[in-house]
Design a protein around this motif. Structure first.
Motif, PDB file in Angstrom:
ATOM      1  N   UNK A   1      40.507  27.126  71.942  1.00  0.00           N
ATOM      2  CA  UNK A   1      40.732  28.360  72.706  1.00  0.00           C
ATOM      3  C   UNK A   1      39.490  28.717  73.527  1.00  0.00           C
ATOM      4  N   UNK A   2      39.654  29.410  74.656  1.00  0.00           N
ATOM      5  CA  UNK A   2      38.534  29.736  75.536  1.00  0.00           C
ATOM      6  C   UNK A   2      37.427  30.532  74.849  1.00  0.00           C
ATOM      7  N   UNK A   3      37.775  31.323  73.850  1.00  0.00           N
ATOM      8  CA  UNK A   3      36.766  32.163  73.209  1.00  0.00           C
ATOM      9  C   UNK A   3      36.114  31.506  72.000  1.00  0.00           C
TER      10      UNK A   3
END
Length: 77
Positions: A71-73
């Motif tokens: 995930x991007x985070x």
């Protein structure tokens, strides 16, 4: 182990696409999709892949590769 594969049929065999698909099914291919432009997707046991590759009507047979993207985070690994 079963692998997802993508098969491309030669252009001169497109008129026999469904007959070829039926033959591949008899050789163990579980068909997911048949596209009229000459692509068949499905899954097959490892041991049957070389047999499917031997057909003259098959232009290419590629094993579908899965990738996993964090995930991007998430933290950089």
């Amino acid at each position: 182990m079963r692998k997802n594969i993508v098969i491309t049929i030669t252009e001169d065999c497109l008129d026999r696409l469904h007959i070829i698909a039926s033959t591949l099914k008899q050789d163990g291919l579980q068909i997911t999709n048949i596209f009229e432009y000459g692509v068949i997707t499905g899954n097959v046991e490892d041991k049957s892949i070389e047999k499917l590759r031997s057909y003259d009507e098959i232009l290419s047979l590629k094993e579908d590769q899965s990738i996993q993207i964090s995930p991007p985070d998430s933290e950089i690994q």
